[in-house]
Design a protein around this motif. Sequence first.
Motif, PDB file in Angstrom:
ATOM      1  N   VAL A   1       0.871  -1.237   0.083  1.00  0.00           N
ATOM      2  CA  VAL A   1       0.061   0.007  -0.258  1.00  0.00           C
ATOM      3  C   VAL A   1       1.058   1.324  -0.228  1.00  0.00           C
ATOM      4  N   ALA A   2       0.784   1.839  -1.115  1.00  0.00           N
ATOM      5  CA  ALA A   2       1.971   3.088  -1.120  1.00  0.00           C
ATOM      6  C   ALA A   2       1.019   4.372  -0.488  1.00  0.00           C
ATOM      7  N   ASP A   3       0.014   4.354  -0.809  1.00  0.00           N
ATOM      8  CA  ASP A   3      -0.718   5.459  -0.383  1.00  0.00           C
ATOM      9  C   ASP A   3      -2.348   5.330   0.296  1.00  0.00           C
ATOM     10  N   ALA A   4      -2.228   5.238   1.566  1.00  0.00           N
ATOM     11  CA  ALA A   4      -3.421   4.903   2.389  1.00  0.00           C
ATOM     12  C   ALA A   4      -4.528   6.260   2.526  1.00  0.00           C
ATOM     13  N   SER A   5      -4.013   7.155   2.123  1.00  0.00           N
ATOM     14  CA  SER A   5      -4.818   8.513   2.570  1.00  0.00           C
ATOM     15  C   SER A   5      -6.181   8.235   2.302  1.00  0.00           C
ATOM     16  N   THR A   6      -6.690   7.791   1.055  1.00  0.00           N
ATOM     17  CA  THR A   6      -8.140   7.504   0.729  1.00  0.00           C
ATOM     18  C   THR A   6      -8.725   6.811   2.058  1.00  0.00           C
ATOM     19  N   ASP A   7      -8.312   5.502   2.001  1.00  0.00           N
ATOM     20  CA  ASP A   7      -8.666   4.692   3.090  1.00  0.00           C
ATOM     21  C   ASP A   7      -8.854   4.956   4.340  1.00  0.00           C
ATOM     22  N   VAL A   8      -7.692   5.675   4.785  1.00  0.00           N
ATOM     23  CA  VAL A   8      -7.729   6.121   6.117  1.00  0.00           C
ATOM     24  C   VAL A   8      -8.772   7.292   6.362  1.00  0.00           C
ATOM     25  N   ALA A   9      -8.873   8.067   5.264  1.00  0.00           N
ATOM     26  CA  ALA A   9     -10.239   9.063   5.295  1.00  0.00           C
ATOM     27  C   ALA A   9     -11.415   8.193   5.360  1.00  0.00           C
ATOM     28  N   GLU A  10     -11.721   7.025   4.612  1.00  0.00           N
ATOM     29  CA  GLU A  10     -12.763   6.322   4.881  1.00  0.00           C
ATOM     30  C   GLU A  10     -13.024   5.694   6.172  1.00  0.00           C
ATOM     31  N   LEU A  11     -12.032   5.323   6.794  1.00  0.00           N
ATOM     32  CA  LEU A  11     -12.160   4.887   8.060  1.00  0.00           C
ATOM     33  C   LEU A  11     -12.614   5.762   9.028  1.00  0.00           C
ATOM     34  N   LEU A  12     -11.814   7.095   9.017  1.00  0.00           N
ATOM     35  CA  LEU A  12     -12.277   8.141  10.040  1.00  0.00           C
ATOM     36  C   LEU A  12     -13.756   8.554   9.661  1.00  0.00           C
ATOM     37  N   ALA A  13     -14.120   8.143   8.640  1.00  0.00           N
ATOM     38  CA  ALA A  13     -15.590   8.927   8.311  1.00  0.00           C
ATOM     39  C   ALA A  13     -16.593   7.981   8.712  1.00  0.00           C
ATOM     40  N   LEU A  14     -16.111   6.608   8.886  1.00  0.00           N
ATOM     41  CA  LEU A  14     -17.207   5.667   9.473  1.00  0.00           C
ATOM     42  C   LEU A  14     -18.269   5.763  10.694  1.00  0.00           C
ATOM     43  N   PRO A  15     -17.603   6.185  11.553  1.00  0.00           N
ATOM     44  CA  PRO A  15     -18.562   6.322  12.836  1.00  0.00           C
ATOM     45  C   PRO A  15     -19.673   7.267  12.512  1.00  0.00           C
ATOM     46  N   GLU A  16     -19.395   8.277  11.783  1.00  0.00           N
ATOM     47  CA  GLU A  16     -20.380   9.241  11.451  1.00  0.00           C
ATOM     48  C   GLU A  16     -21.819   8.653  10.553  1.00  0.00           C
ATOM     49  N   LYS A  17     -20.814   7.690   9.734  1.00  0.00           N
ATOM     50  CA  LYS A  17     -21.936   6.998   8.498  1.00  0.00           C
ATOM     51  C   LYS A  17     -22.749   6.178   9.161  1.00  0.00           C
ATOM     52  N   VAL A  18     -21.880   5.257  10.149  1.00  0.00           N
ATOM     53  CA  VAL A  18     -22.968   4.369  11.000  1.00  0.00           C
ATOM     54  C   VAL A  18     -23.959   5.033  11.973  1.00  0.00           C
ATOM     55  N   ALA A  19     -23.620   6.193  12.287  1.00  0.00           N
ATOM     56  CA  ALA A  19     -24.669   7.095  13.058  1.00  0.00           C
ATOM     57  C   ALA A  19     -25.780   7.376  12.115  1.00  0.00           C
TER      58      ALA A  19
END
Length: 367
Positions: free
Chosen positions: A181-199
Amino acid sequence: EKGGWSSFMAKEVAEQPEAVANTIRGRIQDGQVVIPELDGLDELFTGINRVIITACGTASYAALVGKYAIEQWARVAVDVELAHEFRYRDPVIGADTLVVSISQSGETMDTLMAVKYARERGARTLSVCNTQGATIPRESDAVVYTHAGPEVAVASTKAFSAQITALLLLGLHMGRVRGTVADASTDVAELLALPEKVAAVLESEQEHVTQLAGWMADTRSVLFLGRHVGYPIALEGALKLKEISYIHAEGFAAGELKHGPIALIEPGQPVFVLVPSPRHSALVHSKVVSNIQEIRARGARVIVVAEEGDAAVLPFADEVIHIPLAGPMFEPLLAVVPLQIFAMALATAKGLDVDQPRNLAKSVTVE
Ligand code: F6R
């Protein structure tokens, strides 16, 4: 202890945004996933050429999501094995194998015995566990804790979400260590957005899905179809329904439909279909939409779980449950929520105790 909630299960379903957020916390540094517990253990991930994830029940469905994520990001072959099947044959494992176990309780006897067996055969072992200091993590070379908090209801919900979260983190951590994984930035942003999306799913679909379950209280069988990471969620949706509402339910890979299960479709048969986003793969999306057309033509009552704005499913769905847009590996955490609510609401409509289903124990410490 239930606070204002009608059941522990209702409370734990509602706690999922925090379960996910707490599992992520402290594991992202400079836009990369770095799991501090795995510090100094890179060899666990570089010195292997295969991964086996072993678990039972709901944890084994989290494992299946983990397979997709780890293969995608860490480019290593992953198999998922039910713990009780794994050790009663002569599996081909050794020092080149990483055996990842998943357990909420950390005390499930089948899973514990699989871990011990793997260690005896020279495999490296890592556990994903929700209970600090439990037996399974003590028997493993490394542990990544999920931080869902104590889960009381027999049916696992927030622990499942935390397990998937931990496996996504593990996949990105392994990908970084292995250089895949060279650039995880998109996936890290997805991870961080998860709690709000689950809510957001909890907020927007609670009433709709509860009402739907109320209408379906007399249903005798429900089918669930999913593809890619939606497949394990179909299995989980069916298990939740069996466990707490005692209704016959089966989950299938959508692509299997024409290889058998379509024979089950008769007029009025309720079928949940988890539709992957067309943004991830127009091809995979179109295949699931054709499955929907096939079952609709045979009279199925189709309840679709699809991302907001997916207009292609609308003409063929009796009900549409919307989830927010998310990356391909992240949809399961959103799609599972309405299925949990559905099982809970259906059990409640039937007057059942959702926290203490018959014949089941929270922790299965016998084989
Ligand atoms: C389902 C459920 C069980 C457990 C399984 C493994 O709702 O709770 O299927 O997931 O018994 O338990 P743990 O994760 O404690 O090893």
